[in-house]
Design an enzyme around this catalytic site. Structure first.
Site, PDB file in Angstrom:
ATOM      1  N   ARG A   1     -13.130  48.992 -23.348  1.00  0.00           N
ATOM      2  CA  ARG A   1     -14.225  48.203 -23.917  1.00  0.00           C
ATOM      3  C   ARG A   1     -14.319  48.422 -25.416  1.00  0.00           C
ATOM      4  O   ARG A   1     -14.469  47.477 -26.185  1.00  0.00           O
ATOM      5  CB  ARG A   1     -15.548  48.585 -23.236  1.00  0.00           C
ATOM      6  CG  ARG A   1     -15.661  48.118 -21.809  1.00  0.00           C
ATOM      7  CD  ARG A   1     -16.893  48.653 -21.117  1.00  0.00           C
ATOM      8  NE  ARG A   1     -16.891  50.099 -20.993  1.00  0.00           N
ATOM      9  CZ  ARG A   1     -17.506  50.769 -20.032  1.00  0.00           C
ATOM     10  NH1 ARG A   1     -18.169  50.117 -19.108  1.00  0.00           N
ATOM     11  NH2 ARG A   1     -17.467  52.091 -19.980  1.00  0.00           N
TER      12      ARG A   1
ATOM     13  N   ASP B   1      -1.150  50.038 -23.783  1.00  0.00           N
ATOM     14  CA  ASP B   1      -2.027  50.300 -22.648  1.00  0.00           C
ATOM     15  C   ASP B   1      -1.280  49.877 -21.389  1.00  0.00           C
ATOM     16  O   ASP B   1      -0.997  48.683 -21.215  1.00  0.00           O
ATOM     17  CB  ASP B   1      -3.339  49.525 -22.771  1.00  0.00           C
ATOM     18  CG  ASP B   1      -4.341  49.890 -21.691  1.00  0.00           C
ATOM     19  OD1 ASP B   1      -3.923  50.178 -20.546  1.00  0.00           O
ATOM     20  OD2 ASP B   1      -5.559  49.892 -21.967  1.00  0.00           O
TER      21      ASP B   1
ATOM     22  N   ALA C   1     -12.674  58.175 -29.799  1.00  0.00           N
ATOM     23  CA  ALA C   1     -12.604  58.187 -28.334  1.00  0.00           C
ATOM     24  C   ALA C   1     -12.890  59.584 -27.795  1.00  0.00           C
ATOM     25  O   ALA C   1     -14.050  59.936 -27.540  1.00  0.00           O
ATOM     26  CB  ALA C   1     -11.237  57.685 -27.882  1.00  0.00           C
ATOM     27  N   ARG C   2     -11.851  60.388 -27.626  1.00  0.00           N
ATOM     28  CA  ARG C   2     -11.984  61.747 -27.120  1.00  0.00           C
ATOM     29  C   ARG C   2     -10.979  62.630 -27.844  1.00  0.00           C
ATOM     30  O   ARG C   2      -9.831  62.223 -28.077  1.00  0.00           O
ATOM     31  CB  ARG C   2     -11.721  61.800 -25.605  1.00  0.00           C
ATOM     32  CG  ARG C   2     -12.781  61.121 -24.755  1.00  0.00           C
ATOM     33  CD  ARG C   2     -14.081  61.907 -24.732  1.00  0.00           C
ATOM     34  NE  ARG C   2     -15.055  61.346 -23.817  1.00  0.00           N
ATOM     35  CZ  ARG C   2     -15.977  60.453 -24.162  1.00  0.00           C
ATOM     36  NH1 ARG C   2     -16.033  60.007 -25.413  1.00  0.00           N
ATOM     37  NH2 ARG C   2     -16.833  60.006 -23.250  1.00  0.00           N
TER      38      ARG C   2
ATOM     39  N   ASP D   1     -14.340  61.437 -35.142  1.00  0.00           N
ATOM     40  CA  ASP D   1     -15.721  61.517 -34.649  1.00  0.00           C
ATOM     41  C   ASP D   1     -15.833  62.491 -33.488  1.00  0.00           C
ATOM     42  O   ASP D   1     -16.938  62.807 -33.054  1.00  0.00           O
ATOM     43  CB  ASP D   1     -16.201  60.128 -34.212  1.00  0.00           C
ATOM     44  CG  ASP D   1     -17.664  60.097 -33.818  1.00  0.00           C
ATOM     45  OD1 ASP D   1     -18.508  60.484 -34.656  1.00  0.00           O
ATOM     46  OD2 ASP D   1     -17.977  59.703 -32.677  1.00  0.00           O
TER      47      ASP D   1
ATOM     48  N   GLU E   1     -17.316  71.252 -30.140  1.00  0.00           N
ATOM     49  CA  GLU E   1     -18.505  70.565 -30.641  1.00  0.00           C
ATOM     50  C   GLU E   1     -19.742  71.384 -30.300  1.00  0.00           C
ATOM     51  O   GLU E   1     -19.905  71.774 -29.143  1.00  0.00           O
ATOM     52  CB  GLU E   1     -18.611  69.160 -30.032  1.00  0.00           C
ATOM     53  CG  GLU E   1     -17.478  68.244 -30.469  1.00  0.00           C
ATOM     54  CD  GLU E   1     -17.631  66.807 -29.984  1.00  0.00           C
ATOM     55  OE1 GLU E   1     -18.689  66.488 -29.388  1.00  0.00           O
ATOM     56  OE2 GLU E   1     -16.718  65.999 -30.208  1.00  0.00           O
TER      57      GLU E   1
ATOM     58  N   HIS F   1     -19.643  63.044 -33.864  1.00  0.00           N
ATOM     59  CA  HIS F   1     -19.690  62.435 -32.521  1.00  0.00           C
ATOM     60  C   HIS F   1     -20.921  61.531 -32.387  1.00  0.00           C
ATOM     61  O   HIS F   1     -21.736  61.676 -31.469  1.00  0.00           O
ATOM     62  CB  HIS F   1     -19.703  63.513 -31.440  1.00  0.00           C
ATOM     63  CG  HIS F   1     -19.201  62.994 -30.120  1.00  0.00           C
ATOM     64  ND1 HIS F   1     -18.647  63.803 -29.159  1.00  0.00           N
ATOM     65  CD2 HIS F   1     -19.161  61.735 -29.588  1.00  0.00           C
ATOM     66  CE1 HIS F   1     -18.305  63.085 -28.105  1.00  0.00           C
ATOM     67  NE2 HIS F   1     -18.607  61.820 -28.347  1.00  0.00           N
TER      68      HIS F   1
ATOM     69  N   ALA G   1     -21.402  55.939 -31.156  1.00  0.00           N
ATOM     70  CA  ALA G   1     -22.161  55.011 -30.309  1.00  0.00           C
ATOM     71  C   ALA G   1     -23.652  55.032 -30.609  1.00  0.00           C
ATOM     72  O   ALA G   1     -24.420  54.313 -29.964  1.00  0.00           O
ATOM     73  CB  ALA G   1     -21.946  55.354 -28.834  1.00  0.00           C
TER      74      ALA G   1
END
Length: 334
Positions: A164, A184, A244-245, A268, A273, A292, A295
């Site tokens: 997404r 992907d 993302a991660r 990010d 963390e 982070h 969003a």
């Protein structure tokens, strides 16, 4: 009347449930909140809150639906998460008990895509290097000494993961005139054509992408997918964006590559963390850091709250959920 337990701390409720959304939730049933000061990360606290609940709304820090929690919540039939990742909350026991799961990940995709775009533009124009030089006391002429700056229009951008957020990002950069490559394994040729992108393998994407943006989930096959060999494939002066991660990238290998100055990165997400105050990333002029928060827009949080309320409404009316997560889908989610 159905009982809806909101298993979230006050600051989380304020972020996701504005007055209008909170009022809409109350119209759906009796809303139960944790006692003041109660920690919903404590299984015993959560079990008491869910004692006669039909629905639970979860947020950061909510305890998982363990067997003990489920035993105390015989009426529970729906978990509605205000975020995207439901793995910390659902369990095999909850699925076995018939507790359905829904989430609000769609609400956050645009915000993450937009921040990834902002980071891309900042790095293309070397804003992070200029800022670092001026703040660290460099003289005017030295502060201007940065690698060549480039425009997004006409650039080739590689996107790893047509998720997404990946689709939100690639749509934005295409609007700016970028050419987009996507790696992907789940993206079909037909979908690639519909998105206006070129579908390629990961190695080809890395070798052809002066700009690389990561949007893949964390799966066994994606952990550490960008290591030293993959970073070496990137062109000189390439830019890497990771909203993302952190697990997608070998952080040690990335740090070593960044220390050479050959590439720049905007990050990010991190292995540790909060990011330690003495972490080497903080001192590198070719690294742009955010804590982070990709969003974390007001609009994203409000959309998420609205999605959760709409899903609960559908559930209580016996209608099909729009964002349900089924057991077989969980393995493909980050």
């Amino acid at each position: 009347m159905s009982v809806i337990a909101v298993a979230a701390a006050p600051h989380v409720r304020e972020l996701f449930l504005d007055p209008g959304t909170a009022a809409a939730l109350r119209r759906l049933g009796e809303v139960r909140l944790p006692a003041d000061g109660a920690d919903v990360g404590d299984e015993a606290v959560l079990a008491r809150l869910l004692a006669d609940a039909d629905v639970v709304v979860t947020g950061w820090g909510t305890a998982p639906l363990t067997a003990a929690v489920l035993a105390a919540a015989p009426r529970l039939r729906l978990l509605a998460h205000t975020g995207a990742g439901v793995k910390p909350f659902v369990t095999p026991e909850s699925f076995a008990r018939g507790v359905r799961v829904t989430q609000a990940g769609d609400a956050m995709a645009y915000a993450v895509g937009e921040q990834a775009l902002a980071l891309t533009l900042a790095m293309l124009h070397r804003l992070h290097r200029f800022d670092h030089a001026l703040r660290s006391g460099a003289d005017w002429a030295s502060a201007k000494d940065a690698p060549p700056r480039r425009e997004l229009r006409g650039a080739t951008v590689g996107v790893v993961g047509a998720s997404r957020t990946g689709r939100a990002y690639l749509g934005l950069v295409r609007t700016f005139g970028a050419r987009v490559l996507v790696a992907d394994p789940y993206l079909s040729d037909a979908e690639a054509v519909a998105l206006g992108v070129e579908r390629v393998g990961l190695e080809e994407l890395l070798a052809r992408s002066p700009v690389l943006s990561l949007h893949a989930p964390v799966l066994p096959e994606t952990i550490g997918m960008i290591g030293a060999p993959e970073l070496a494939l990137l062109p000189d002066r390439a830019l890497l964006v990771n909203t993302a991660r952190s697990a997608l990238v070998d952080e040690t290998a990335l740090l070593a590559e960044l220390r050479t100055g050959r590439i720049d990165a905007a990050l990010d997400v991190f292995d540790a963390e909060p990011l330690p105050v003495d972490h080497p990333f903080r001192r590198l002029p070719n690294v742009l850091l955010t804590p982070h928060e990709a969003a974390g827009t007001v609009e994203s949080r409000r959309r998420a709250g609205a999605i959760v309320v709409a899903e609960i409404d559908r559930f209580l009316r016996g209608r099909q959920l729009a964002h349900e997560v089924r057991p077989e889908q969980l393995a493909r989610m980050g």
